[in-house]
Design a protein around this motif. Sequence first.
Motif, PDB file in Angstrom:
ATOM      1  N   LEU A  26     -23.459  -7.553   6.219  1.00  0.00           N
ATOM      2  CA  LEU A  26     -24.402  -8.647   5.984  1.00  0.00           C
ATOM      3  C   LEU A  26     -23.697  -9.997   6.045  1.00  0.00           C
ATOM      4  O   LEU A  26     -24.201 -10.943   6.666  1.00  0.00           O
ATOM      5  N   ILE A  27     -22.519 -10.109   5.423  1.00  0.00           N
ATOM      6  CA  ILE A  27     -21.747 -11.361   5.466  1.00  0.00           C
ATOM      7  C   ILE A  27     -21.453 -11.731   6.912  1.00  0.00           C
ATOM      8  O   ILE A  27     -21.608 -12.889   7.321  1.00  0.00           O
ATOM      9  N   ASN A  28     -21.022 -10.762   7.720  1.00  0.00           N
ATOM     10  CA  ASN A  28     -20.724 -11.030   9.132  1.00  0.00           C
ATOM     11  C   ASN A  28     -21.974 -11.477   9.888  1.00  0.00           C
ATOM     12  O   ASN A  28     -21.922 -12.412  10.686  1.00  0.00           O
ATOM     13  N   HIS A  29     -23.096 -10.804   9.635  1.00  0.00           N
ATOM     14  CA  HIS A  29     -24.342 -11.194  10.302  1.00  0.00           C
ATOM     15  C   HIS A  29     -24.790 -12.592   9.861  1.00  0.00           C
ATOM     16  O   HIS A  29     -25.246 -13.393  10.692  1.00  0.00           O
ATOM     17  N   ALA A  33     -25.246 -15.814  12.229  1.00  0.00           N
ATOM     18  CA  ALA A  33     -26.520 -16.540  12.246  1.00  0.00           C
ATOM     19  C   ALA A  33     -26.305 -18.004  11.886  1.00  0.00           C
ATOM     20  O   ALA A  33     -26.868 -18.907  12.521  1.00  0.00           O
ATOM     21  N   ARG A  34     -25.448 -18.266  10.873  1.00  0.00           N
ATOM     22  CA  ARG A  34     -25.208 -19.653  10.451  1.00  0.00           C
ATOM     23  C   ARG A  34     -24.590 -20.459  11.588  1.00  0.00           C
ATOM     24  O   ARG A  34     -24.868 -21.645  11.755  1.00  0.00           O
ATOM     25  N   VAL A  41     -22.379 -26.631  10.377  1.00  0.00           N
ATOM     26  CA  VAL A  41     -21.506 -26.840   9.230  1.00  0.00           C
ATOM     27  C   VAL A  41     -20.777 -28.167   9.460  1.00  0.00           C
ATOM     28  O   VAL A  41     -20.262 -28.417  10.555  1.00  0.00           O
ATOM     29  N   PRO A  42     -20.739 -29.043   8.457  1.00  0.00           N
ATOM     30  CA  PRO A  42     -20.088 -30.345   8.637  1.00  0.00           C
ATOM     31  C   PRO A  42     -18.644 -30.201   9.105  1.00  0.00           C
ATOM     32  O   PRO A  42     -17.922 -29.292   8.662  1.00  0.00           O
ATOM     33  N   ALA A  43     -18.229 -31.085   9.997  1.00  0.00           N
ATOM     34  CA  ALA A  43     -16.867 -31.063  10.520  1.00  0.00           C
ATOM     35  C   ALA A  43     -15.873 -31.589   9.488  1.00  0.00           C
ATOM     36  O   ALA A  43     -14.684 -31.296   9.570  1.00  0.00           O
TER      37      ALA A  43
END
Length: 126
Positions: A26-29, A33-34, A41-43
């Motif tokens: 689930l973490i990998n999925h 997805a994220r 995700v902010p640089a």
Amino acid sequence: MDLEVKADGRLHVPELTLTTDQVDELINHLATARNLMRPEVPAELYCNDELLAGVVYQDEPSVECWLTKDDSVALALRHQGVGWCVFRMPPRHASSIAALLAHTAAQAPDHEGLTGQLGDGDRPQH
């Protein structure tokens, strides 16, 4: 969201109970997805001198590194909740990270210099 870790180590989400392997999957999925979602995700880690919300900390993570078959450098960091994250980069980028770490560590009050290598040095090439 109500999450509960059961006595047997399984994660319970209402109407769903997961094993550790299923949580890892689930973490990998979720990470995949994220990566596709916007805004990305902010640089930058900081905004207006404030650490971004949602940053996950890990004190003294396990660290390994090795050369890959294509002569990239692989840097692996282990977070106790997230698992292993492996970052592949060109050697010049790894050298910049090494210099930054050495410079930052040298500023620490208890700095005693490098005493050994990180990782076991005998990693298979990936």
